[in-house]
Structure formats: C-alpha cells, structure tokens
Write an enzyme that holds these catalytic residues in place. Structure first.
Site, short mmCIF file in Angstrom:
data_model
loop_
_atom_site.label_atom_id
_atom_site.label_comp_id
_atom_site.label_asym_id
_atom_site.label_seq_id
_atom_site.Cartn_x
_atom_site.Cartn_y
_atom_site.Cartn_z
N THR A 161 0.87 2.90 -9.33
CA THR A 161 0.44 3.57 -10.56
C THR A 161 1.61 4.29 -11.23
O THR A 161 1.74 4.28 -12.45
CB THR A 161 -0.70 4.57 -10.26
OG1 THR A 161 -1.76 3.86 -9.59
CG2 THR A 161 -1.23 5.20 -11.52
N ALA B 60 0.83 -1.21 0.00
CA ALA B 60 0.00 0.00 0.00
C ALA B 60 0.86 1.26 0.00
O ALA B 60 1.83 1.37 0.76
CB ALA B 60 -0.91 -0.01 1.22
N GLY B 61 0.52 2.19 -0.91
CA GLY B 61 1.17 3.49 -0.93
C GLY B 61 2.56 3.53 -1.54
O GLY B 61 3.25 4.54 -1.44
N ASP C 208 -26.93 -12.19 -47.55
CA ASP C 208 -28.05 -11.33 -47.18
C ASP C 208 -29.34 -12.05 -47.57
O ASP C 208 -29.44 -12.63 -48.65
CB ASP C 208 -27.96 -9.99 -47.92
CG ASP C 208 -28.71 -8.89 -47.20
OD1 ASP C 208 -28.09 -8.20 -46.38
OD2 ASP C 208 -29.92 -8.74 -47.44
#
Length: 1211
Positions: free
Chosen positions: A29, A24-25, A1120
């Site tokens: 990122t 954590a921390g 189609d």
C-alpha cells in the site's frame, strides 16, 4: 519473461506495462501511495509524460473495504507529503522529511511550490479519485459509454442472484424431470436429490467459461430433450435388459458354476475356479442377492457381486492360484462360458451411473445458465459477474477498439491491486485497454503476490496471473518485510526457501525477504518469548477439541500475565501491555471457530468471530422472537405461554406453572401482551419491541449470560429488519408470515449476522479473511489437519496448461493436475497464515503427522513428502520441528508435553470512557435541493394561479406529464370494443402513459408489435383480447412512422446498440438557478413564443429521465413519448396542434433542460464532441397521432448553439 528486479519507487518506469510482486508485509500500500504521488507530480526518474490529476489515475481493487482503505491511505500520503514539503520549503533542511527516504529522494528535481499546489488540489479532489472495485469500474464504464456498451441506464444491480437461481433451478427440475418415467425419475431423485442440492454443487462455477473433458463428446452436444431419453432412458432400458437376461439365465449360471465346482481335476492340475472363493453355499447367496437386485426397479447401480464373480474377466482372475505348496502343478485353464462373456459385454456397454449423473448435471448447468441469460436479456437486473461479462464483450465487439481508446483517454494510467485474485475475464478487460494497444502516454501496473492467491473458490485464477506476469514488460519485487519481527520473517524464509518448488508450481518463486531491526519483542514474565511456539499433543491423531483447548489455555495464561503487566511488547524506546484484542486465532471455517470460541468461553474469555457469514434468521433469538410476535398478534393463553417460555423472559417451569394457577398473575401477562398488540398497531413493531425490551428487562437478563451480547445484538438487529419489512406488508399478520418464511429460509433476504461487540476481545478469524491484516500474536491450532482428497469432489475442475483452459474433468482422468492445484492453494493458504503475526505465532500439532498430505508437513520436510494425497508413512512431528529449530536457533520453542493448566475464570476489566454528544454549531443551507421539470412546471402554474381568471382554473393543476391528467375522463373498455379501429380513443391517464412507456422500454423497436408483449400491454390497459389486432397495427404504424423528412428514419430502423432507453440524469446547478437569466435566454434565442417562467432561485440539481437517446449517422437525438389525448381526429395532431400543446404544457422547457443534460453528458464521453456537428435534435412523439405518414404526430426541434451555450451558463 522479464527478469524480476528489486523495486525502487523513484525509478520505476511509469509509461509501460509492469508487474510488482509484493510479498506479505512488504509495504504494498505504501508503494501504491508513492507511485500515486509521482504521477500527481510528474516526479522521479522514468516518469509519466505529464502530471495527472486524481480523476485520471485509475486504481482498482477487489472489495469495497479495500477500496475505502486504499483511498484513505492515499489521502494520508498526500496530506503527509504536503506537510513535509511545506516544512522543507520553509527551512530548506531535509530533516523536515523525518527520515522519509522516498520524499527526500523525490524532492531533488522538484519545483516545491508547484508540487505543494498540485498536492493540495489532489487532496481537495480525493472524493473524485478514480479508486474503484473491479465491479464498480465496470459499471461506471458501461454506463458512461452506454452507446458503445449497449447497456441500459436503468440497470438494477443485484448483489445476490440466489433467488433467481433458485427459481430457475426449480423451473428446470419441473420442466425436464417431472415428465420422466418412474425409473429415470428415481435415478434423478437419488443422484441429484433436489434443485437446492444441484445449486449447491453448481453455484461456485456458474458463469465460468468451463470446458468439459470427456471422451463421448456427443453426450454434451445433444439438447436436454434428447439427452434424457437417449442417455438416461437408454441406460435404464439397457439395465432392465441386463436384469432380465440375468433372471432368465440365473439357473443356468448356477448349474454351470456348480458343475465346475464338483468337477474332478487331475492332482497335478490347478483348478479353473478358486474353490476357497467359489463355494456351493456362497453361490446360492450370491445368486439370491443378484436376483433381488434384478427385481428391484429402484436399484440402478451395477450389482457388485455380479461384477466381482460372474463376468468373464472376473472369473478368469479367480482361478486357483499357484503357491509354494502347489507350485509343481500345471497352470489352471481359464474357465470360460459364453454366458459370462455375454454378461460382461452387457455390463461394459452401460455408462457408469456416476458419469451419467455428472452428464445430467452438466446439462442442468447449461439449462440454468441459459435461463439466467435469457432472463437478463429481457430484464434490467445485472449481477456483479454480468458487469464484467458485458464490459468484456463490449471491448471485443466491433466498437471495442474505440471504447478501449476512450477509457485509456479517461484513465491514461492504471494500477490493479491484488492482481493475484484476478481471472481471465478481468485480465482480458485490462489487456484490451492497456496491453493490446500500448501508447506512449499510458501506463499499467499490476500489483499482487502469487503466494497469496487463495480465492480459487470465488473464481480467482492463479494461472491468469502467471500468464500476465509473463506478458509484462518489466517485473519488480518488494524485498523488505515491515510487518513482522525479524525472527518471524527468518522463520518464513527458512520454511519456504528450498529448491523443490515450495509452492508446487515452478513459476511461483519464493524469494527470501529482509526485515526491520527496530521491532518490538514479546516479553512474558520478564523473559523474551520465542518467535515460534509449538505445543505437541500426546496423541498421533488430529484431535481438534484438544487442540482448541490448548489454544484457549495458552491465551488464558497470556491474559493473566497481561493483567499483572507481565505480558508486554517492548524495545528500548517503546512499551505496551498485551490486550485481548492483540490476539488472533486463525481457523479454516466456522466449525473450527466454534470449537475455539467454546473453549475460550469455558475459561471466561470473551471472543468474537470476525468471519461469521451466518444469517441472523438462523439464530435462536429469531425463533424465540417469532413466538413472542405470535402472542402479540393473538393474545390468548397458548400463544402467551409459548412466548414467556422462551429464554427472552427468563422464566422456568415453576414460574410458568404459577402464572397458570394464579389468576392475577395470568391477567397481568394477558394485559401486557394486549398492550403490546396496541403499540404494534398504533406505533409499529419497532416501538413495540423496544417496549418489551425495557418492560421485561430483556437487556439485563441477556447480558448476564455468557452469550448475552450475541443474543441482544441479534434481537436489536431483527427489530430493525422487522421495522423495514413492515413498510412492505399491509398487516401485522402478513409481517409475521414473512418473518416465519425468513426463518425457514424461503426467498430469504440478505441479513448477515452482526458483530456482537467492538470491545477488547480475542479475535477468531478465518485464514481467508485474515489476508492483508496483521495481529500482534497469532494462534494456529489446526494447521496439522490433513488435506481433503480432491478426487472425492463431485465436480473436479482444473486448469489445463496444454489447452490454456479451465476444464471439468468429468471422468476423473487428470487427478494429478487436480491434486497439484489443490495442494498448491493449501500452501498459499499456509503462507498467508504464517505471515499475519507481528511478534509471535503459536501452534498445536499432533505427535505425528497423518498419512495424508498436509501443507505444513510439506514445508517442514522441505518438499520431501511429494505431491500424492496418500503418504507412505506418518512422520514424527518433533523430528521435523527440531530441523526447523536448528535453523532458527533460540527462536523456536517445542513443548512435547504441554503442561498448561486452566486457571480460574478470568475477569478482564476494560476501561469505559464517558462520551458526550457533540453540539452542532454549523449552518445548513436550506435552498439546496433536487428538483425536476415537473416540479418546476407545477410551481410555475401555482404562481400563475393567483393571477389567472376563474374561468381558467380547471387547467391550472395539469400535471404536465407524458400522459393525460389522472382526472381525465376514462374511456371504458366496452366503448372501445364497439369502435376498435379508432386507436385515438384509447383510455387516458397515468396508467396508459406508464404502460406504453414500459412497452417501449422492454421491446426492440423492430418488434414493437410482438404478440407476447402486446398481450402484456393489453392486460395492463385492461383491454380484452378483441383489441389485440388494433394495438398491433397501431404499434406497427408508430415504429414505421418517419420521424423527419430530412433524416428519413423511423423507430424500427434503430439498432439496439445505437439506443439508450430511459436514460436518467442529474443536471448540476453550478451556482444558483437564475430564473431571470433563463427567461432572458429563451427570449433571445428560443424560436417558440414560450411564456416567462416563474420560479424561486434554488441551488442543487435537476433530475429527470430521457425516454430515448439514439445515434444516427454520427448525430445524437433525444426522444420523448407523449400519450396525451389532443382530440378524436388525426387533424388534432397536426404540426400546429402539436406546437400549441408543447407551449401549453411547457414541454419546450422540458426538452431544453433534457437537451442541456444530454449535451453535458456527450461532452464527457464523446471525444472531440461538438454540439453544432454532433447533436441532431429533439423529437416529441405524440403516439396517438402517429399513423405511418411522415412526421405524423411528431414534433421536432433543434435548439440553437447559442441557446444551449447560454443555458449552460444559467444552470
């Protein structure tokens, strides 16, 4: 398992499989952004084999919010790198990097100008960056590689499949439980209660690959139709026999025991029955109780008195015991009677009701999953979990290796964020793509923290993470905490850094991390505050109300000091005053949140619960609004009085009585509601509700109350919802009925309550929701609450290390493993809670910890309390905290007698900024639009309308659809019944075309004549049952008509995996659609004598949907379907007639556009695709003319390479 080493973002190898553990921390990122920059620039040591662009770097995380945040952060890193590299290029001075150690090191071996160029390209293309949620990635791959995944292009993604589950749960209940006899039905009603209750028990684990651990495997393998009579019915039969046997034997049993109780024993002999327990008077009461049980058909539990006193084993245990007084007596001879042995045999032969109930639940689960699976096989709805399952299955089937290679080619490098929240299925997907077939030019990094794996209830599996960790080629860890002030980091290190498995499992290690030295400190009234502050209550019990009160008063003192500028965060360079929004209170659930919010409200402190998952339909405002709508719909005395009695109007009983008595007052209210009714009918419900809001001063009234913001937000939210729902309901009465059902919870739509305000408020948030976030000050009032006993859960699921499987321990034989898993997650949740704060944490704790296991107690005791739910004794909290304080010196404050007193209600002033709307000064290009073949063709006909002769007017506005004009003459069903054999005379028009298209979409081509689907088709065509056989014969002919003599294939020959039905597309027009170039290209390369298109120049996109794309012998074909009526004989559908119709309706334009769209799609998904080699052609199937003969009713063309190449430049 590879050794874990500290991570260096410059040297981390990028062409292998690695795992990064990010406590954590510690800047996870930032690290992802650093690696992203290296990949863009092919920079650093051990770098990737080539520079990648943003579309080639796959980054996967688990929520939409995290995805957007990650994309934003990476974009910011790229922009920041551009600015710093540009500054460095000008000055050649490394001070331009502003202490950015990563960029400083990276630039040593970098071509600066080339790097800036690549980063600018990346910045421009960030909207194309491959940063997705796990479900977004799976959906993209399934759609992009549809031939390999077998997925339908028209899949409908459903975020919440609750409605389906409710439907199938009710179905199962009706199908299997309604026919049961009374006794079995009573068992089901008592144990399972209702379909809703069953869903609440099963929902969390539905869809999981869950094995059941049980001795009697046969009880699982039989189908429900056999299980219910054999096991449930068998239990009731055996129980009734036991009851009957008791009633027959009760007198005899009474006599046997009575005789024993009056029997004389020698003085030196202990008695065979303990006469303090067995007494004649008690015996009568016991037998009466068991008789009542035996005569009660509703009571299916084994009577406890019978088990405790009348089974042979319990009688033997209840002999007279030896004591100090009678220790010289001879031991008692065990009392025995065959009747008690028989009773015991009968009881032991019975399955326990608890086990029988769980087995029934298991079969319910299987039936529910099967119903869901069957439904989804025949429908396009898919849940998020289905996306994972489908991609995983596609990667494991015969074409799985090829699919994995294509994904690897598209994304040579992948980073999976929050990997601790993965599960076995997710890991299997990425393992197949990157680990099973490692290549030199690929890389795969898993990033996570096992200490923060807290989403087991959502299916996250810590054991999958640990397995992946073992299989990684290299393991790295981030070793410095950038979030929290140094003493907070030291505290977490002190709590978790001990040898006795701080997270229960040996392979979840805790490594102490470093911290920054330049953080701010929290000062209160001029003194630096400790990192940890503990308030101990005088009570030994966890009193949550008291703890919430301590928390609220503490926050009130903080805010009072802040108002006086005495609560600040500062260091030598920076100074900021505490705001309410800097404070977070972490709780476990909404009940704890309500306690805190209530106590704060009493002190005049506004707060917001950020984890509120409640529905707005459950609010008081919703119920009151329903009364108001009733009055608006029915303007009469009783409805109006009910409406104005609600809190929205703010009237009291005296006011309402006055209105009733005063005719003028009453008339004003009646006129108002009549006016509201007219506004509703003429302008809609939103306009009416806004009128009521303004005229009745509801906003002002609500905002003057403590909960006013919440209530006003709910009112406006409900007004929006009602306006949206109004478009789906034909009348005001229908809308009100729908609204009342939503309030009652029937088939409720998703309407999560909104935040009432974004002002500066104290935040209340669950620990789960707080993960990944940070707050200046954190309050943890309820951490001392004891853990719940996991064995009390109805469904006990645990991971078996030996079997490497998740098991349902249906007989509770492995409670130790279950306890370990539960306690381990409690510790991980504690770790998350303790790592959110930047400057200070505050706690409320009881004077003693409970005798039940608790995570904070575990770490404070350094693991000494062990891993049992029940502890031998309670522990003094202050003693435990003093040990912690000794390690932390002056950074822990223990308040044994909280002297906090509530202050007068606070009035916190917030600055209101003046806002002004911006003026738009840009220019909007008006010729960008999304068009379609139909729009192009209709515009062309409108252009021609003014130049064509009047005699041709009747054909000008032909819709050129896949079916006849809506204005075509309909053939009545009566006429059809007279001439059933002529399928050419089917009704004409849009309804027929739509019905046939839907039939082809929903059926396998090998089963087009399926009776059930034919009935649906017949009903949609409004034909009676006599037409069933003709329809079946016709559809058989269609499916077996050879499409071409050359390729020799019919629809029935197509495997489902080689087909994509109803493939939607958006064909991008690169610049402007050049009509002249289009006509010139057709004239030069199109072999059909197509007329010149008249259409305006536009830019944008052409959209459409291709009925069928199929693959045969390595070639791709476009199909189609046309239901056009060309005539009443087969001769009207010969090749010349088809060619004429193709030109008349401009279908050649259509298939050229569709071919170009398919060509571009195949270029993007098929490796080494080549049109000349891989595209097979176009089939237009005029269904009415298909009679089983080769190419009957079939138009075929294969546009030339030159034609498609030039068209690609036109669009």
């Amino acid at each position: 398992m590879a050794e874990t080493i500290p991570l260096n973002p410059i040297t981390l190898p990028l062409n292998q499989i690695s795992l990064i553990e990010a406590s954590a921390g510690t800047g996870k990122t930032y690290t992802i952004g650093s690696l992203y920059l290296r990949l863009l620039l092919k920079a650093g040591e051990n770098n990737f084999s080539r520079p990648l662009n943003v579309e080639e770097i796959l980054v996967v995380t688990f929520t939409e919010m995290a995805t957007e945040e990650l994309k934003k952060k990476i974009r910011e890193r790229i922009t920041d790198a551009i600015n710093k590299l540009t500054a460095f290029a000008k000055t050649q001075d490394k001070s331009a990097f502003k202490n950015d150690e990563f960029l400083t090191a990276l630039c040593d071996n970098l071509n600066i100008f080339e790097a800036i160029h690549r980063l600018k390209l990346a910045e421009q293309n960030m909207d194309l960056a491959a940063i997705y949620t796990i479900h977004g990635f799976c959906r993209r791959m399934l759609m992009q590689y549809a031939f390999h995944s077998g997925i339908h292009f028209n899949l409908e993604l459903i975020k919440d499949q609750s409605d389906l589950l409710v439907r199938f749960a009710n179905e199962f209940w009706r199908e299997h439980f309604y026919p049961l006899d009374f006794e079995s039905a009573n068992f089901i009603a008592t144990e399972l209660v209702s379909p809703a209750n069953v869903l609440s028990l099963l929902k969390a684990d539905l869809g999981k690959d869950l094995q059941v651990e049980i001795e009697n495997k046969q009880a699982l393998s039989v189908p429900i139709q056999i299980f219910l009579p054999q096991y449930l019915g068998g239990y009731q039969k055996a129980l009734n026999e036991l009851k009957a046997f008791w009633l027959e034997s009760a007198d005899e049993i009474s006599a046997i025991i009575t005789n024993e109780l009056v029997k004389d024993y020698p003085k030196d002999q202990l008695k065979s029955l303990n006469r303090k327990k067995y007494q004649v008077k008690r015996l009568g009461d016991w037998i009466n109780k068991i008789n009542q049980w035996s005569n009660n058909p509703r009571d299916y539990q084994i009577n406890t008195t019978l088990k405790d006193y009348f089974l042979q084993s319990s009688i033997e245990k209840n002999c007279e015991e030896s004591t100090d007084k009678n220790k010289d007596k001879k031991p008692a001879t065990p009392f025995y009677s065959p009747i008690f042995a028989d009773l015991e045999k009968r009881v032991n032969a019975l399955m326990t009701p608890d086990l029988l109930s769980k087995l029934t639940l298991y079969h319910y689960r299987q039936g529910l999953q099967q119903k869901l699976l069957d439904y989804k096989l025949n429908h396009q709805e898919k849940s998020f979990d289905d996306l994972l399952r489908l991609l995983c299955e596609a990667l494991q089937d015969a074409q799985g290796d090829e699919l994995a290679e294509m994904i690897r080619f598209q994304y040579p490098f992948a980073m999976i964020d929050e990997f601790q929240d993965t599960d076995s299925q997710q890991y299997a997907i990425f393992s197949k793509i990157y680990r099973d077939n490692p290549e030199k030019n690929t890389g795969f990094i898993m990033i996570g923290d096992p200490k923060q794996a807290i989403y087991r209830f959502r299916g996250a599996d810590i054991f999958t993470y640990l397995k992946a960790s073992d299989e990684a080629q290299s393991r790295f860890e981030l070793t410095k905490n950038y979030r929290s002030e140094k003493h907070l980091v030291d505290g977490v290190n002190a709590l978790f850094d001990f040898p006795q498995s701080p997270f229960i499992y040996q392979n979840i290690k805790f490594t102490a991390v470093d911290s920054r030295d330049d953080h701010l400190r929290f000062y209160l009234n001029g003194k630096v505050e400790p990192a940890y502050r503990f308030y101990l209550t005088e009570s030994d019990k966890v009193n949550k109300t008291e703890m919430a009160k301590i928390c609220a008063i503490s926050i009130q003192h903080w805010l009072k000091s802040a108002a006086e500028n005495q609560a600040v965060f500062q260091n030598e360079d920076t100074y900021k005053t505490l705001q309410a929004a800097n404070i977070a209170v972490l709780v476990r659930d909404k009940n704890e949140a309500a306690l805190v919010k209530n106590e704060l409200q009493k002190l005049g402190i506004a707060s917001v619960y950020l984890s509120d998952q409640n529905s707005v339909f459950d609010s008081n405002v919703a119920k009151e609004l329903a009364w108001v709508l009733k009055a608006c719909l029915n303007v009469a005395e009783r409805p109006i009085l009910n409406a104005i009695a609600t809190a929205l109007f703010g009237l009291n009983a005296a006011d309402i009585h006055q209105i009733q008595q005063n005719e003028a007052d009453w008339q004003r209210w009646a006129d108002s509601f009549a006016q509201y009714q007219q506004t509703w009918q003429r302008q809609g419900i939103l306009a009416m509700l806004h009128q009521i809001l303004l005229e009745q001063g509801i906003s002002e009234r609500l905002l003057s109350q403590a909960t006013g913001e919440r209530d006003l937000t709910d009112f406006l939210h409900l007004a929006e919802i009602l306006q949206q729902a109004a478009t789906l309901h034909e009348s005001e009465a229908a809308l009100l009925s729908w609204f009342e059902k939503q309030i009652q919870g029937e088939a409720r739509q998703e309407a999560q309550i909104r935040l009432e305000s974004e002002r500066q408020l104290v935040k209340i948030v669950t620990i789960h929701k707080s993960k990944g976030l940070e707050y200046d000050l954190v309050w943890l009032p309820f951490l001392a609450a004891p853990s719940k006993d996991p064995s009390k859960k109805y469904i006990n699921i645990y991971y078996s290390k030996e079997r490497d499987e998740t098991l349902w321990d249906i007989e509770n034989r492995n409670l130790n493993a279950l306890c370990e898993e539960t306690f381990a997650e409690e510790l991980r949740l504690l770790y998350v809670a303790l790592t959110r704060a930047k400057y200070q944490m505050a706690f409320a704790l009881p004077a003693q910890f409970d005798k039940k296991w608790n995570a904070l107690h575990y770490v404070l005791s350094q693991g000494e309390i062990g891993k049992e739910i029940n502890l031998s004794d309670s522990k003094d909290t202050e003693t435990l905290l003093q040990t912690f304080k000794e390690k932390m010196q002056d950074n822990v404050e223990i308040c044994t007698k909280p002297n906090l007193e509530a202050l007068p209600t606070l009035s916190i002033n917030t600055k209101n900024d003046d806002f002004k709307a911006s003026e738009f000064t840009g220019n909007i290009e008006q010729d960008w639009r999304i068009t379609s073949f139909t729009s192009i063709e209709q515009a062309h006909r409108r252009q021609n309308y003014f130049t064509e002769s009047a005699g041709k007017k009747h054909a000008v506005f032909d819709d050129a659809k896949d079916y006849d004009s809506q204005n075509a003459i309909e053939i009545s069903t009566a006429l059809l019944n007279e001439n059933e054999s002529n399928i050419l005379d089917l009704p004409r028009g849009k309804q027929v075309g739509t019905a046939l298209h839907r039939h082809f979409e929903n059926c396998y081509f090998s089963d087009l004549a399926n009776t059930e689907e034919i009935d649906k088709l017949r009903q949609s065509l409004q034909l009676d049952e006599t037409f069933t056989e003709s329809l079946q014969n016709w559809l058989q002919q269609i499916s077996h008509t050879p499409l071409s003599n050359e390729i020799g294939i019919a629809l029935a020959d197509l495997a489902n995996k080689d087909c994509i039905k109803e493939m939607p597309f958006y064909l991008a027009i690169r610049e402007h659609f050049d009509v002249e170039a289009f006509n010139h290209t057709l004239k030069a390369h199109h072999h059909l004598p197509s007329e010149s298109l008249q259409f305006e120049q536009i830019q944008g996109m052409v959209r459409g949907s291709i009925d069928l794309v199929f693959r045969h012998n390595g070639k791709y074909y476009l199909v189609d379907y046309k239901s056009n009526f060309l005539g009443s004989t087969l001769a009207d559908y010969n090749q010349e007639a088809l060619k004429k119709e193709m030109l008349h309706s401009h279908y050649d334009w259509q298939y050229l556009i569709y071919t170009l769209a398919l060509h571009r799609y195949l270029q993007s998904v098929v490796p080494h695709y080549d049109y000349a080699r891989d595209f097979g052609g176009v089939f237009y199937l005029f269904l009415r003319g298909m009679n089983g003969e080769p190419q009957s009713g079939v138009f075929y063309d294969r546009p030339s390479v030159e034609l498609i190449t030039e068209l690609d430049g036109v669009f």
